[in-house]
Enzyme design. Structure first.
Site, PDB file in Angstrom:
ATOM      1  N   GLY A  22       0.782  -1.232   0.000  1.00 23.38           N
ATOM      2  CA  GLY A  22       0.000   0.000   0.000  1.00 23.38           C
ATOM      3  C   GLY A  22       0.812   1.279   0.000  1.00 23.38           C
ATOM      4  O   GLY A  22       0.504   2.199   0.757  1.00 23.38           O
ATOM      5  N   SER A  23       1.808   1.407  -0.873  1.00 21.73           N
ATOM      6  CA  SER A  23       2.590   2.645  -0.879  1.00 21.73           C
ATOM      7  C   SER A  23       1.736   3.839  -1.301  1.00 21.73           C
ATOM      8  O   SER A  23       1.906   4.954  -0.786  1.00 21.73           O
ATOM      9  CB  SER A  23       3.815   2.513  -1.791  1.00 21.73           C
ATOM     10  OG  SER A  23       3.443   2.449  -3.160  1.00 21.73           O
ATOM     11  N   ASN A  24       0.815   3.636  -2.226  1.00 24.34           N
ATOM     12  CA  ASN A  24      -0.072   4.738  -2.601  1.00 24.34           C
ATOM     13  C   ASN A  24      -1.047   5.069  -1.482  1.00 24.34           C
ATOM     14  O   ASN A  24      -1.436   6.223  -1.310  1.00 24.34           O
ATOM     15  CB  ASN A  24      -0.836   4.407  -3.894  1.00 24.34           C
ATOM     16  CG  ASN A  24      -0.101   4.899  -5.125  1.00 24.34           C
ATOM     17  OD1 ASN A  24       0.361   6.031  -5.172  1.00 24.34           O
ATOM     18  ND2 ASN A  24       0.017   4.041  -6.126  1.00 24.34           N
ATOM     19  N   ARG A  76     -16.275 -14.173  -7.753  1.00 22.95           N
ATOM     20  CA  ARG A  76     -16.087 -12.729  -7.849  1.00 22.95           C
ATOM     21  C   ARG A  76     -17.346 -11.942  -7.478  1.00 22.95           C
ATOM     22  O   ARG A  76     -17.306 -11.018  -6.669  1.00 22.95           O
ATOM     23  CB  ARG A  76     -15.630 -12.344  -9.256  1.00 22.95           C
ATOM     24  CG  ARG A  76     -15.245 -10.889  -9.392  1.00 22.95           C
ATOM     25  CD  ARG A  76     -14.814 -10.562 -10.811  1.00 22.95           C
ATOM     26  NE  ARG A  76     -13.812 -11.483 -11.293  1.00 22.95           N
ATOM     27  CZ  ARG A  76     -12.516 -11.399 -11.009  1.00 22.95           C
ATOM     28  NH1 ARG A  76     -12.083 -10.418 -10.232  1.00 22.95           N
ATOM     29  NH2 ARG A  76     -11.657 -12.280 -11.485  1.00 22.95           N
ATOM     30  N   ILE A 103      -9.912  -7.599 -10.328  1.00 22.85           N
ATOM     31  CA  ILE A 103     -10.722  -7.013 -11.379  1.00 22.85           C
ATOM     32  C   ILE A 103     -12.135  -6.932 -10.832  1.00 22.85           C
ATOM     33  O   ILE A 103     -12.734  -7.936 -10.460  1.00 22.85           O
ATOM     34  CB  ILE A 103     -10.669  -7.859 -12.666  1.00 22.85           C
ATOM     35  CG1 ILE A 103      -9.248  -7.859 -13.234  1.00 22.85           C
ATOM     36  CG2 ILE A 103     -11.653  -7.306 -13.703  1.00 22.85           C
ATOM     37  CD1 ILE A 103      -9.071  -8.735 -14.454  1.00 22.85           C
ATOM     38  N   LEU A 104     -12.671  -5.734 -10.769  1.00 28.17           N
ATOM     39  CA  LEU A 104     -13.952  -5.530 -10.116  1.00 28.17           C
ATOM     40  C   LEU A 104     -15.107  -5.995 -11.003  1.00 28.17           C
ATOM     41  O   LEU A 104     -15.106  -5.793 -12.212  1.00 28.17           O
ATOM     42  CB  LEU A 104     -14.130  -4.056  -9.777  1.00 28.17           C
ATOM     43  CG  LEU A 104     -13.079  -3.457  -8.849  1.00 28.17           C
ATOM     44  CD1 LEU A 104     -13.307  -1.962  -8.685  1.00 28.17           C
ATOM     45  CD2 LEU A 104     -13.074  -4.149  -7.507  1.00 28.17           C
ATOM     46  N   HIS A 120      -2.900   4.019 -12.721  1.00 27.04           N
ATOM     47  CA  HIS A 120      -2.311   3.018 -13.607  1.00 27.04           C
ATOM     48  C   HIS A 120      -0.970   3.537 -14.122  1.00 27.04           C
ATOM     49  O   HIS A 120      -0.904   4.681 -14.604  1.00 27.04           O
ATOM     50  CB  HIS A 120      -3.268   2.751 -14.773  1.00 27.04           C
ATOM     51  CG  HIS A 120      -2.791   1.702 -15.713  1.00 27.04           C
ATOM     52  ND1 HIS A 120      -2.707   0.370 -15.357  1.00 27.04           N
ATOM     53  CD2 HIS A 120      -2.374   1.777 -17.006  1.00 27.04           C
ATOM     54  CE1 HIS A 120      -2.257  -0.327 -16.390  1.00 27.04           C
ATOM     55  NE2 HIS A 120      -2.044   0.495 -17.392  1.00 27.04           N
ATOM     56  N   LEU A 155     -11.329  -2.983 -18.487  1.00 24.00           N
ATOM     57  CA  LEU A 155     -10.041  -3.070 -17.799  1.00 24.00           C
ATOM     58  C   LEU A 155      -9.216  -1.843 -18.141  1.00 24.00           C
ATOM     59  O   LEU A 155      -8.713  -1.717 -19.262  1.00 24.00           O
ATOM     60  CB  LEU A 155      -9.297  -4.349 -18.210  1.00 24.00           C
ATOM     61  CG  LEU A 155      -7.919  -4.564 -17.567  1.00 24.00           C
ATOM     62  CD1 LEU A 155      -8.034  -4.683 -16.050  1.00 24.00           C
ATOM     63  CD2 LEU A 155      -7.230  -5.791 -18.153  1.00 24.00           C
ATOM     64  N   GLU A 185       3.490   8.659  -9.106  1.00 22.78           N
ATOM     65  CA  GLU A 185       2.230   8.119  -8.597  1.00 22.78           C
ATOM     66  C   GLU A 185       1.854   8.761  -7.260  1.00 22.78           C
ATOM     67  O   GLU A 185       0.711   9.181  -7.051  1.00 22.78           O
ATOM     68  CB  GLU A 185       2.329   6.605  -8.410  1.00 22.78           C
ATOM     69  CG  GLU A 185       2.327   5.795  -9.687  1.00 22.78           C
ATOM     70  CD  GLU A 185       2.186   4.310  -9.409  1.00 22.78           C
ATOM     71  OE1 GLU A 185       1.291   3.943  -8.621  1.00 22.78           O
ATOM     72  OE2 GLU A 185       2.976   3.531  -9.961  1.00 22.78           O
TER      73      GLU A 185
END
Length: 238
Positions: A22-24, A76, A103-104, A120, A155, A185
Site C-alpha cells: 500500500g505505498s499509494n 467474484r 478485477i472488479l 495506472h 479493464l 504516482e
C-alpha cells in the site's frame, strides 16, 4: 465543513482499497493528514481482500480504520457483493484503488458508479492490465505516463482524470523505472483527488474524455520512494 469562497465543502470520505504494502495508500493518508487533501477528505476505511496484507497494519498505525474480507476461493460476484455491504457501513464518497489486485465485477462498479478511482502506471490507451512498468522497460521507452482514471466495467478503460509523464531516459534497470514512476504516482493520485473534490475537474464522462489533464513536467515528488513498495506500482483496479 471547510469554507471555500462562498460555499462550504464537507470532507469527502475515502475508502482506500489495497492488497499488498500500500505505498499509494500511505501517500494518500499523508496527504489527508498534512498535505493537499487536508480539510478536503478523511479516510473512512482502508480495506483489503487479504486480511494479512501489510498495508492494513501500516494504515492502522497511521490512525486509519481498517477492514478486510478474504477473497481466497470466492466467486467474484458474491465476494464483491459482500465488499459492497462492508464498505457501505463506512459511507464512502469515493472508493480509491491503491494496489487492489482484483478485477472488479459490475456488481461492485455499479454500487459506486462514477466514484471509483484507480491509478495506472501507463497511458491506458497504450497498455492495460498488469506489468506496465515491465512493458515500458522491455520496450525501452524514453517516457511513460501515469494515469488516474475513473473505473468503468472495462479493464483500465474508464475516463481519464489526469496524466503525468515520467522521464525514463537513462533508466537502465526495471527498479529505476519503478522508482521514477512511483515518485510520480505518489504525487499525482492525491493531487488529482484534491482537484476532483474542489470541482476543478470535469464531472461528465464526455468532458473527462476531452480534457484529460497532462502536466508538461514531472515535479519533485512530495513523498520519498519506498523500496518496499509494490513492484506493480499499485497498478490494478478495474
Amino acid at each position: 465543513m471547510q469554507e471555500t469562497g462562498n460555499y462550504s465543502i464537507r470532507k469527502q470520505r475515502l475508502a482506500i482499497l489495497l492488497s499488498g504494502r500500500g505505498s499509494n495508500m500511505v501517500a494518500l493518508v499523508q496527504a489527508v493528514q498534512h498535505g493537499v487533501l487536508q480539510n478536503l477528505a478523511e479516510v473512512a476505511v482502508v480495506f483489503s481482500n487479504k486480511p494479512d496484507a501489510p498495508g492494513l497494519e501500516t494504515a492502522a498505525a497511521m490512525g486509519c480504520p481498517t477492514a478486510s474480507l478474504s477473497s481466497q476461493g470466492r466467486k467474484r460476484v458474491e465476494f464483491d457483493a459482500e465488499v459492497v455491504e462492508v464498505l457501505g457501513h463506512y459511507q464512502p464518497d469515493y472508493v480509491v484503488l491503491a494496489g487492489y489486485m482484483r478485477i472488479l465485477s459490475p456488481t461492485f462498479i455499479r454500487a459506486f458508479a462514477g466514484r471509483i478511482l484507480n491509478i495506472h502506471p501507463a497511458d491506458t490507451h497504450q497498455h492495460q492490465g498488469l506489468h506496465a512498468y515491465e512493458w515500458a522497460f522491455e520496450n525501452q521507452l524514453s517516457e511513460t505516463k501515469i494515469t488516474v482514471h475513473l473505473v468503468d466495467e472495462g479493464l483500465d478503460t474508464g475516463p481519464i482524470l489526469a496524466q503525468h509523464p515520467v522521464d525514463l531516459q537513462g533508466a537502465d534497470t526495471l527498479g529505476e523505472v519503478e522508482r521514477r514512476g512511483l515518485a510520480v504516482e505518489h504525487f499525482l493520485y492525491a493531487d488529482t483527488l484534491a482537484r476532483l473534490i474542489r470541482g476543478e475537474l470535469p464531472t461528465t464522462t464526455s468532458e473527462m474524455a476531452a480534457t484529460a489533464v497532462v502536466s508538461p513536467t514531472t515535479p519533485e515528488p512530495l513523498l520519498p520512494f519506498s523500496a518496499g513498495s509494490s513492484p506493480q506500482g499499485e497498478a490494478t483496479g478495474g
